[in-house]
Motif scaffolding. Structure first.
Motif, PDB file in Angstrom:
ATOM      1  N   VAL A   8      -4.802   3.277  -2.665  1.00  0.00           N
ATOM      2  CA  VAL A   8      -5.872   4.255  -2.734  1.00  0.00           C
ATOM      3  C   VAL A   8      -5.439   5.343  -3.712  1.00  0.00           C
ATOM      4  N   LEU A  38     -10.762   3.355  -4.208  1.00  0.00           N
ATOM      5  CA  LEU A  38     -10.010   2.129  -3.980  1.00  0.00           C
ATOM      6  C   LEU A  38     -10.636   0.993  -4.759  1.00  0.00           C
ATOM      7  N   VAL A  75     -10.221   0.894   5.326  1.00  0.00           N
ATOM      8  CA  VAL A  75      -9.638   2.131   4.811  1.00  0.00           C
ATOM      9  C   VAL A  75      -9.516   3.082   5.992  1.00  0.00           C
ATOM     10  N   GLN A  87       0.813  -1.210   0.000  1.00  0.00           N
ATOM     11  CA  GLN A  87       0.000   0.000   0.000  1.00  0.00           C
ATOM     12  C   GLN A  87       0.853   1.270   0.000  1.00  0.00           C
ATOM     13  N   ALA A 129      -5.141   1.884   2.860  1.00  0.00           N
ATOM     14  CA  ALA A 129      -6.015   0.716   3.032  1.00  0.00           C
ATOM     15  C   ALA A 129      -5.179  -0.466   3.490  1.00  0.00           C
TER      16      ALA A 129
END
Length: 158
Positions: free
Chosen positions: A138, A147, A114, A96, A108
């Motif tokens: 994201v 997302l 999230v 991420q 996330a």
């Protein structure tokens, strides 16, 4: 550019792609350290342990480096490597990349959550749950957060 290497550094294992910002190369290792090297000379500028096992990609915002490391989201001063704040998430953030939207750092985790964390303080602003296997970074734009979820086969806008 000739294709000849200019410098290299030995790592314990590279987890994130290296990223250059303002003449500094930042990268994260499998030992949960975020590193900074002078882009021209390769000189080590700093190395900071952010906890957990590094599992995300680095991003930059207003003189900081944002790192998602297993279940820790960390904000570091880009010139010194000092941790400004660290926030814990419920699930792992493997792969991420943190993004900044409306004063919040958005990330996330792989458990379908999230998170929005205040950029200045690291305090949790909000959490949204139940989005399945989130396997994409994201994206932010136009005041929204987007997302994608592999498990749910959809894209969600907040």
């Amino acid at each position: 550019m000739t294709g000849a290497g200019r410098w290299n550094t030995t790592t314990s294992g590279l987890w994130s792609a290296a990223a250059e910002h303002d003449g500094v190369v930042y990268w994260a290792s499998t030992t949960a350290n975020v590193h900074a090297n002078n882009a021209r000379t390769g000189a080590v500028l700093w190395s900071t342990n952010v906890g957990g096992v590094q599992g995300g990609t680095l991003s930059f915002h207003n003189g900081t480096v944002l790192a998602a490391a297993k279940t820790h989201l960390a904000c570091l001063d880009s010139s010194s490597g000092v941790i400004i704040w660290s926030s814990v998430t419920a699930g792992e953030m493997t792969g991420q990349r943190p993004a900044v939207q409306n004063g919040n750092v958005i990330v996330a985790d792989n458990s379908g959550n999230v998170y929005a964390v205040n950029f200045g303080t690291g305090a949790r602003a909000w959490t949204a749950a139940g989005y399945g296997d989130i396997d994409s970074n994201v994206a932010v734009g136009g005041g929204r957060v987007y997302l994608g979820s592999l498990g749910e086969k959809n894209v969600t806008a907040f």
